[in-house]
Write an enzyme that holds these catalytic residues in place. Structure first.
Site, PDB file in Angstrom:
ATOM      1  N   GLU A 120      -9.709 -10.918  -7.546  1.00  9.50           N
ATOM      2  CA  GLU A 120      -8.794  -9.781  -7.389  1.00  9.50           C
ATOM      3  C   GLU A 120      -7.619  -9.872  -8.363  1.00  9.50           C
ATOM      4  O   GLU A 120      -7.179  -8.853  -8.914  1.00  9.50           O
ATOM      5  CB  GLU A 120      -8.311  -9.710  -5.934  1.00  9.50           C
ATOM      6  CG  GLU A 120      -9.452  -9.357  -4.981  1.00  9.50           C
ATOM      7  CD  GLU A 120      -9.057  -9.384  -3.510  1.00  9.50           C
ATOM      8  OE1 GLU A 120      -7.894  -9.713  -3.181  1.00  9.50           O
ATOM      9  OE2 GLU A 120      -9.927  -9.057  -2.682  1.00  9.50           O
ATOM     10  N   LYS A 148       0.820  -1.214   0.000  1.00  8.67           N
ATOM     11  CA  LYS A 148       0.000   0.000   0.000  1.00  8.67           C
ATOM     12  C   LYS A 148       0.861   1.274   0.000  1.00  8.67           C
ATOM     13  O   LYS A 148       2.076   1.224   0.261  1.00  8.67           O
ATOM     14  CB  LYS A 148      -0.937  -0.034   1.211  1.00  8.67           C
ATOM     15  CG  LYS A 148      -1.984  -1.163   1.137  1.00  8.67           C
ATOM     16  CD  LYS A 148      -2.968  -1.099   2.321  1.00  8.67           C
ATOM     17  CE  LYS A 148      -4.022  -2.184   2.202  1.00  8.67           C
ATOM     18  NZ  LYS A 148      -5.030  -2.098   3.310  1.00  8.67           N
ATOM     19  N   ASN A 159      -2.076   0.396   6.661  1.00  6.77           N
ATOM     20  CA  ASN A 159      -1.557  -0.844   7.255  1.00  6.77           C
ATOM     21  C   ASN A 159      -0.698  -1.657   6.278  1.00  6.77           C
ATOM     22  O   ASN A 159      -0.602  -2.875   6.381  1.00  6.77           O
ATOM     23  CB  ASN A 159      -2.694  -1.663   7.871  1.00  6.77           C
ATOM     24  CG  ASN A 159      -3.753  -2.050   6.857  1.00  6.77           C
ATOM     25  OD1 ASN A 159      -3.628  -1.765   5.668  1.00  6.77           O
ATOM     26  ND2 ASN A 159      -4.804  -2.690   7.325  1.00  6.77           N
ATOM     27  N   HIS A 185      -2.282  -5.349   1.551  1.00  3.88           N
ATOM     28  CA  HIS A 185      -3.573  -6.021   1.367  1.00  3.88           C
ATOM     29  C   HIS A 185      -3.303  -7.463   0.999  1.00  3.88           C
ATOM     30  O   HIS A 185      -2.355  -7.742   0.272  1.00  3.88           O
ATOM     31  CB  HIS A 185      -4.370  -5.374   0.216  1.00  3.88           C
ATOM     32  CG  HIS A 185      -5.477  -6.259  -0.291  1.00  3.88           C
ATOM     33  ND1 HIS A 185      -6.716  -6.288   0.290  1.00  3.88           N
ATOM     34  CD2 HIS A 185      -5.512  -7.194  -1.274  1.00  3.88           C
ATOM     35  CE1 HIS A 185      -7.468  -7.203  -0.332  1.00  3.88           C
ATOM     36  NE2 HIS A 185      -6.751  -7.760  -1.299  1.00  3.88           N
ATOM     37  N   ARG A 216      -2.128 -14.181   4.784  1.00  2.00           N
ATOM     38  CA  ARG A 216      -2.870 -13.501   5.861  1.00  2.00           C
ATOM     39  C   ARG A 216      -2.096 -13.616   7.184  1.00  2.00           C
ATOM     40  O   ARG A 216      -2.082 -12.679   7.982  1.00  2.00           O
ATOM     41  CB  ARG A 216      -4.273 -14.105   6.022  1.00  2.00           C
ATOM     42  CG  ARG A 216      -5.188 -13.936   4.809  1.00  2.00           C
ATOM     43  CD  ARG A 216      -5.669 -12.531   4.575  1.00  2.00           C
ATOM     44  NE  ARG A 216      -6.493 -12.009   5.632  1.00  2.00           N
ATOM     45  CZ  ARG A 216      -7.177 -10.860   5.556  1.00  2.00           C
ATOM     46  NH1 ARG A 216      -7.117 -10.114   4.447  1.00  2.00           N
ATOM     47  NH2 ARG A 216      -7.890 -10.424   6.548  1.00  2.00           N
ATOM     48  N   TYR A 223     -12.508  -2.114  -3.978  1.00  2.00           N
ATOM     49  CA  TYR A 223     -13.055  -2.184  -2.617  1.00  2.00           C
ATOM     50  C   TYR A 223     -14.583  -2.069  -2.597  1.00  2.00           C
ATOM     51  O   TYR A 223     -15.155  -1.695  -1.575  1.00  2.00           O
ATOM     52  CB  TYR A 223     -12.438  -1.088  -1.744  1.00  2.00           C
ATOM     53  CG  TYR A 223     -11.047  -1.422  -1.240  1.00  2.00           C
ATOM     54  CD1 TYR A 223     -10.830  -2.497  -0.382  1.00  2.00           C
ATOM     55  CD2 TYR A 223      -9.951  -0.645  -1.606  1.00  2.00           C
ATOM     56  CE1 TYR A 223      -9.552  -2.802   0.095  1.00  2.00           C
ATOM     57  CE2 TYR A 223      -8.668  -0.942  -1.132  1.00  2.00           C
ATOM     58  CZ  TYR A 223      -8.488  -2.024  -0.278  1.00  2.00           C
ATOM     59  OH  TYR A 223      -7.233  -2.317   0.205  1.00  2.00           O
TER      60      TYR A 223
HETATM   61  P1  RTP Z   1      -7.154  -5.851   3.315  1.00  2.00           P
HETATM   62  O1  RTP Z   1      -8.502  -6.141   2.690  1.00  2.00           O
HETATM   63  O2  RTP Z   1      -6.571  -4.521   2.915  1.00  2.00           O
HETATM   64  O3  RTP Z   1      -6.192  -6.992   3.138  1.00  2.00           O
HETATM   65  O4  RTP Z   1      -7.325  -5.751   4.884  1.00  2.00           O
HETATM   66  P2  RTP Z   1      -8.235  -6.595   5.858  1.00  2.00           P
HETATM   67  O5  RTP Z   1      -8.912  -7.718   5.111  1.00  2.00           O
HETATM   68  O6  RTP Z   1      -7.379  -6.928   7.017  1.00  2.00           O
HETATM   69  O7  RTP Z   1      -9.289  -5.519   6.282  1.00  2.00           O
HETATM   70  P3  RTP Z   1     -10.740  -5.157   5.669  1.00  2.00           P
HETATM   71  O8  RTP Z   1     -11.733  -5.289   6.767  1.00  2.00           O
HETATM   72  O9  RTP Z   1     -10.970  -5.920   4.395  1.00  2.00           O
HETATM   73  O10 RTP Z   1     -10.588  -3.606   5.368  1.00  2.00           O
HETATM   74  C1  RTP Z   1      -9.961  -3.189   4.183  1.00  2.00           C
HETATM   75  C2  RTP Z   1      -9.013  -2.048   4.501  1.00  2.00           C
HETATM   76  O11 RTP Z   1      -9.763  -0.897   4.888  1.00  2.00           O
HETATM   77  C3  RTP Z   1      -9.007  -0.134   5.809  1.00  2.00           C
HETATM   78  N1  RTP Z   1      -9.763  -0.014   7.054  1.00  2.00           N
HETATM   79  N2  RTP Z   1      -9.905   1.117   7.679  1.00  2.00           N
HETATM   80  N3  RTP Z   1     -10.642   3.135   9.503  1.00  2.00           N
HETATM   81  C4  RTP Z   1     -11.021   1.879   9.736  1.00  2.00           C
HETATM   82  O12 RTP Z   1     -11.656   1.547  10.704  1.00  2.00           O
HETATM   83  C5  RTP Z   1     -10.637   0.862   8.756  1.00  2.00           C
HETATM   84  N4  RTP Z   1     -10.946  -0.405   8.817  1.00  2.00           N
HETATM   85  C6  RTP Z   1     -10.387  -0.972   7.719  1.00  2.00           C
HETATM   86  C7  RTP Z   1      -7.686  -0.863   6.028  1.00  2.00           C
HETATM   87  O13 RTP Z   1      -6.729  -0.335   5.100  1.00  2.00           O
HETATM   88  C8  RTP Z   1      -8.060  -2.282   5.671  1.00  2.00           C
HETATM   89  O14 RTP Z   1      -6.910  -3.035   5.346  1.00  2.00           O
HETATM   90 MG    MG Z   2     -10.011  -7.442   3.325  1.00  5.43          MG
END
Ligand code: RTP
Ligand code: MG
Length: 140
Positions: A128, A11, A114, A117, A87, A51
Site C-alpha cells: 500500500e 478518509k 469510518n 484506513h 489498528r 481496494y
Molecule cells: P480499512 O481497510 O479501510 O482500514 O478498514 P477495515 O480493514 O477495518 O475494513 P475492510 O473489511 O478492509 O473494509 C474496507 C472498507 O470498506 C468499507 N466497508 N463497508 N458497507 C459495508 O458493509 C462495509 N464494510 C466495509 C469500510 O470503509 C471499510 O473500512
Molecule cells: Mg482493510
C-alpha cells in the site's frame, strides 16, 4: 523491536469535517510518527486499484464512490509495532463495535464512512505504501 511502517488514509468523511489535525494528534499521542503525508483527490481507477482485494464484495462500488467523494490524506506512519498499533488506535471497522477512545469510536459516521484506513499486515503495508508513495517522499 525494530521500527515498522504502516499505511494510513484519513478518509473523505473526516477531511470534510476538518478532522485531520485531531486524527493526527491521536496517532502521534499513541507514539506513531507521520513520516510521509499528502492530501489527494483519488480517481476512480486509483480507488478501484487500492481496494482490488474487495472487488467481489457487495460494498465495493459504494466504497469506491465514497473514497472518491472528497479529499483524502495519505500517510506513512512509523513506530514500534506500527501496523498493529495503528489498528488498535483506529478501532473496529463498524464504529458501533469500536472501543472507547479509538478514532472510529470518536469520529466515524458509519461502517463505510469510518474516517480512517490502516494496513492490516506488514506485507500489505509495504504494498500500500508503494502504491501511493515513492521512497524519496518518506523521511523517517
Ligand atoms: P480499512 O481497510 O479501510 O482500514 O478498514 P477495515 O480493514 O477495518 O475494513 P475492510 O473489511 O478492509 O473494509 C474496507 C472498507 O470498506 C468499507 N466497508 N463497508 N458497507 C459495508 O458493509 C462495509 N464494510 C466495509 C469500510 O470503509 C471499510 O473500512
Ligand atoms: Mg482493510
Amino acid at each position: 523491536m525494530a521500527l515498522e511502517r504502516t499505511f494510513s488514509i484519513i478518509k473523505p468523511d473526516a477531511t470534510r469535517r476538518n478532522l485531520t489535525g485531531k486524527i493526527n494528534a491521536m496517532l502521534e499521542d499513541a507514539g506513531l510518527r507521520i513520516v510521509a503525508q499528502k492530501r489527494a483527490q483519488l480517481t476512480k481507477a486509483q480507488a478501484e486499484g487500492f481496494y482490488a482485494v474487495h472487488k467481489e464484495r457487495p460494498f465495493f462500488n459504494d466504497l469506491v464512490a465514497f473514497m472518491t467523494s472528497g479529499p483524502v490524506v495519505l500517510q506513512v506512519l512509523e513506530g514500534e509495532n506500527a501496523v498493529l498499533k495503528n489498528r488498535e488506535i483506529m478501532g473496529a471497522t463498524n464504529p458501533a463495535d469500536a472501543a472507547e477512545g479509538t478514532i472510529r469510536k470518536s469520529f466515524a459516521e458509519s461502517i463505510e464512512a469510518n474516517s480512517v484506513h490502516g494496513s492490516d499486515s506488514p506485507e500489505n503495508a509495504a504494498i500500500e505504501i508503494a502504491y501511493f508513495f515513492s521512497g524519496i517522499e518518506i523521511v523517517g
